[in-house]
Design a protein around this motif. Structure first.
Motif, short mmCIF file in Angstrom:
data_model
loop_
_atom_site.label_atom_id
_atom_site.label_comp_id
_atom_site.label_asym_id
_atom_site.label_seq_id
_atom_site.Cartn_x
_atom_site.Cartn_y
_atom_site.Cartn_z
N VAL A 47 23.11 34.80 -2.91
CA VAL A 47 23.73 33.93 -3.92
C VAL A 47 22.75 33.42 -4.98
O VAL A 47 23.10 32.58 -5.80
N TYR A 48 21.53 33.93 -4.97
CA TYR A 48 20.51 33.57 -5.97
C TYR A 48 19.66 34.81 -6.21
O TYR A 48 19.74 35.78 -5.44
N THR A 49 18.84 34.80 -7.24
CA THR A 49 17.95 35.93 -7.48
C THR A 49 16.54 35.58 -7.01
O THR A 49 16.16 34.41 -6.94
N ALA A 50 15.75 36.62 -6.71
CA ALA A 50 14.36 36.41 -6.30
C ALA A 50 13.58 35.74 -7.43
O ALA A 50 12.77 34.84 -7.18
N GLU A 54 11.62 32.12 -7.33
CA GLU A 54 10.22 31.99 -7.74
C GLU A 54 10.07 30.90 -8.80
O GLU A 54 9.14 30.10 -8.75
N GLN A 55 10.97 30.87 -9.73
CA GLN A 55 10.98 29.82 -10.74
C GLN A 55 11.20 28.46 -10.07
O GLN A 55 10.55 27.47 -10.41
N GLY A 56 12.09 28.41 -9.11
CA GLY A 56 12.37 27.19 -8.38
C GLY A 56 11.16 26.69 -7.60
O GLY A 56 10.98 25.47 -7.43
N ARG A 57 10.31 27.62 -7.14
CA ARG A 57 9.10 27.23 -6.42
C ARG A 57 8.22 26.35 -7.30
O ARG A 57 7.72 25.30 -6.86
N GLY A 58 8.07 26.72 -8.56
CA GLY A 58 7.27 25.92 -9.49
C GLY A 58 7.88 24.54 -9.71
O GLY A 58 7.18 23.52 -9.68
N ALA A 127 17.76 27.44 -5.04
CA ALA A 127 17.50 28.86 -4.77
C ALA A 127 16.20 29.01 -3.98
O ALA A 127 16.13 29.79 -3.02
N TYR A 128 15.19 28.25 -4.36
CA TYR A 128 13.92 28.28 -3.63
C TYR A 128 14.10 27.80 -2.19
O TYR A 128 13.59 28.42 -1.25
N ARG A 141 22.18 34.95 -10.54
CA ARG A 141 21.58 33.62 -10.44
C ARG A 141 22.55 32.63 -9.82
O ARG A 141 23.76 32.73 -10.03
N LEU A 142 22.02 31.69 -9.08
CA LEU A 142 22.80 30.59 -8.54
C LEU A 142 23.09 29.60 -9.65
O LEU A 142 22.20 29.24 -10.43
N THR A 143 24.34 29.18 -9.74
CA THR A 143 24.75 28.16 -10.70
C THR A 143 25.69 27.20 -9.97
O THR A 143 26.13 27.49 -8.86
N ALA A 144 26.01 26.11 -10.63
CA ALA A 144 26.98 25.18 -10.03
C ALA A 144 28.30 25.91 -9.78
O ALA A 144 28.93 25.73 -8.73
N ALA A 145 28.72 26.72 -10.72
CA ALA A 145 29.99 27.44 -10.57
C ALA A 145 29.93 28.48 -9.45
O ALA A 145 30.85 28.59 -8.65
#
Length: 161
Positions: A47-50, A54-58, A127-128, A141-145
């Motif tokens: 339900v999310y992209t890698a 990775e962006q979420g990690r930051g 996502a992270y 990508r994971l979104t609210a929707a």
């Protein structure tokens, strides 16, 4: 009209009304059952992209790690992986997790920081968190929707540890 003919007409009318009522009730019950079925989508459907994780990690390191630990292992506040994650989130949904993070984080003494990061940043952080709990990445990508109704369950659907 004689009494016998009237009784027959009345009986047919009642039978017709009963048939209509049964049909309407059946349709309503079927619609309710369809609308109340749990979502077939789970965190195991990617339900999310890698790249998003990775962006979420930051973002996590910048806004969350000081309270939840650099490896999501917990610190001043609860862990976001392992048993603690399951205790808090099993059998709930990703939109509930995202909603909680979006409205309650980052923590500050006066509450002024809650909800200040923006929808995309919160989605990236979640996502992270999902990636660190070993849920697979997917193509979107994971979104609210897209998070709506996505169930958080153990592999195979069981909530048992």
């Amino acid at each position: 009209m004689n009494r016998s003919a009237w009784s027959q007409r009345s009986a047919r009318a009642c039978a017709g009304a009963a048939l209509i009522l049964v049909t309407v009730l059946f349709i309503q019950a079927a619609t309710r059952a369809q609308n109340s079925e749990p979502s077939a989508r789970t965190v195991w459907d990617g339900v999310y992209t890698a790249a998003q994780a990775e962006q979420g990690r930051g973002f996590y390191n910048e806004h969350c790690a000081s309270c939840h630990g650099g490896n999501l292992q917990g610190g001043e506040y609860r862990a976001l992986t392992g048993d603690r994650f399951w205790t808090s989130w099993q059998e709930t949904t990703v939109d509930r997790l995202l909603g909680h993070v979006s409205t309650n984080m980052p923590h500050s003494e006066d509450g002024s920081l809650k909800g200040t990061l923006g929808a995309a940043v919160y989605a990236d952080i979640v996502a992270y968190i999902l990636s660190r709990n070993d849920f697979p990445a997917g193509a979107n990508r994971l979104t609210a929707a897209s998070s709506g109704g996505v169930r958080i369950v153990k592999k195979g659907g069981s909530s048992e540890l």
